[in-house]
Motif scaffolding. Structure first.
Motif, PDB file in Angstrom:
ATOM      1  N   VAL A 110      -5.702  -5.921   5.201  1.00 19.23           N
ATOM      2  CA  VAL A 110      -5.656  -5.625   3.768  1.00 19.23           C
ATOM      3  C   VAL A 110      -4.960  -6.743   2.997  1.00 19.23           C
ATOM      4  N   GLY A 111      -5.377  -6.908   1.743  1.00 17.71           N
ATOM      5  CA  GLY A 111      -4.815  -7.957   0.888  1.00 17.71           C
ATOM      6  C   GLY A 111      -3.549  -7.494   0.197  1.00 17.71           C
ATOM      7  N   SER A 112      -3.073  -8.305  -0.755  1.00  8.80           N
ATOM      8  CA  SER A 112      -1.768  -8.039  -1.372  1.00  8.80           C
ATOM      9  C   SER A 112      -1.773  -6.746  -2.175  1.00  8.80           C
ATOM     10  N   GLU A 113      -2.973  -6.306  -2.635  1.00  9.44           N
ATOM     11  CA  GLU A 113      -3.007  -5.030  -3.363  1.00  9.44           C
ATOM     12  C   GLU A 113      -3.564  -3.920  -2.492  1.00  9.44           C
ATOM     13  N   ASN A 114      -3.407  -4.117  -1.210  1.00  2.45           N
ATOM     14  CA  ASN A 114      -3.838  -3.121  -0.238  1.00  2.45           C
ATOM     15  C   ASN A 114      -5.354  -2.951  -0.151  1.00  2.45           C
TER      16      ASN A 114
END
Ligand SMILES: Nc1ncnc2c1ncn2[C@@H]1O[C@H](COP(=O)(O)OP(=O)(O)O)[C@@H](O)[C@H]1O
Ligand SMILES: [Mg+2]
Length: 371
Positions: A323-327
């Motif tokens: 997952v990325g920084s914003e989930n």
């Protein structure tokens, strides 16, 4: 001047030729004359050829290369201990090469600080007075400079050693003094030429940790020279590799390890533990847009070694969702993909060469580089 403060460094088309008629040979070098031919035909030494480097303020740029590849020559251009034969060195947009005598002296005192391999401490001064030294030269009041020095001495872990003399300290402790002395100047640019190369391996790793911890807070623009790849990979936000005065590759540690530009770089990265460098997003199967995968998540930026550890400690989990920084889900990764990424392609198994069906979907782009 305000512009200089920001500390970003841009080096453009920088050439350095050593010898009495350096300038008259730039054209030949620009037209491709080799270092060996230049020496043979003119007796001049090619130090650097067409160096272009952008170092964002607040980042750590590592310069790597074998002995004689031009690392020291390059870093000495940044505070103009060496004048270029051609090209520009801009700090915060200001060309260091165009500074007059006074401007340069101020620039060296206030905008850059150096940490040396051989510590370069003053033997007759104790720790406190070594750290205070630069501030003294700049005319800072004693009470103020002592307060600043004490703060940095504590930050590098030397509280209680202020009154010791350099010959009463180990190499690692002396280098802590060197670092405190440089940081006390509060210059935006920190230059470290093989600063840790003389230290024993464990002490060296300690000092790398000290620097990384401090950097979270101080956000200096650090140019760090080393010929040790592990050190480069641990410290560098960006790494540039020099050979015979040319940059043969520059990029993130992932770029260097996963896509070495040539044999010289390949030889450097051969022994690297990829598991500690390569991140999950470089080997995952990317998700289709909008398809959220359930299950266990792992953040982009997690190393392969950490992801393997998660999977092997939880045998019930078959794959992880990256997952990325914003989930937001970016992709999935399984143990086989992770294991394959540990093996270099030379040895026959490389995640980027796995058939798409192995990666879980028919149209999977297989390798995603991390920006
Ligand atoms: N003052 C000088 N005069 C002549 N040649 C030099 C001088 N300084 C460096 N060089 C040459 O420039 C090249 C790069 O040297 P250097 O920057 O010290 O390499 P590194 O720091 O990577 O070991 C070498 O070939 C070296 O011999
Ligand atoms: Mg050197």
């Amino acid at each position: 001047m305000a512009d200089i403060q920001s500390g970003g460094i841009r080096i453009q088309h920088l050439y350095k030729i050593f010898g009495p008629k350096a300038a008259s040979h730039v054209e030949a070098v620009k037209n491709g004359m080799s270092k060996a031919d230049l020496l043979k035909e003119t007796g001049h030494v090619l130090g650097l050829r067409d160096i272009n480097l952008d170092i964002p303020a607040g980042s750590i740029q590592v310069i790597m290369g074998l002995s004689g590849s031009g690392k020291s020559t390059l870093i000495r251009h940044i505070n103009r201990l060496i004048d270029p034969t051609a090209g520009e060195v801009l700090i915060g947009g200001v060309d260091v090469c165009k500074m007059g005598f006074r401007g340069l002296r101020e620039f060296r005192r206030r905008q850059t600080a150096m940490v040396f391999q051989k510590f370069a401490l003053l033997p007759h001064r104790n720790v406190l007075d070594n750290v205070v030294y630069g501030l003294e030269i700049c005319g800072v009041k004693r009470s103020e400079s002592v307060a600043t020095a004490m703060r940095w001495i504590e930050r590098v872990g030397l509280k209680g050693f202020e009154q010791r003399f350099p010959n009463q300290l180990s190499g690692g402790m002396q280098q802590r003094v060197g670092l405190a002395r440089a940081l006390a100047m509060d210059a935006p640019v920190l230059l470290m030429d093989e600063a840790y190369s003389a230290l024993d391996p464990l002490i060296r790793m300690d000092m790398q940790s000290v620097l990384l911890d401090l950097q979270k807070e101080i956000r200096k623009t650090i140019v760090f020279i080393t010929h040790d790849l592990d050190e480069a990979l641990r410290l560098g936000d960006q790494i540039a590799i020099l050979r015979d005065g040319c940059i043969v590759q520059q990029g993130t540690k992932q770029d260097i390890v996963l896509r070495p530009a040539d044999e010289y770089v390949t030889n450097f990265v051969k022994q690297v533990n990829r598991g500690r460098v390569v991140c999950v997003e470089s080997v995952m199967s990317p998700s289709r847009l909008g398809v959220a995968s359930a299950g266990n998540q792992v953040a982009a930026g997690t190393t392969i070694e950490e992801a393997i550890s998660m999977l092997t400690h939880n045998p019930a989990i078959e794959q992880l969702t990256v997952v990325g920084s914003e989930n937001q889900p970016l992709g999935t990764v399984n143990l086989r993909q992770l294991a394959c990424a540990l093996i270099t392609s030379e040895e026959g198994c490389d995640a980027s060469r796995m058939p798409a069906e192995e990666l879980g979907r028919a149209d999977a782009p297989v390798a995603v580089s991390r920006v």
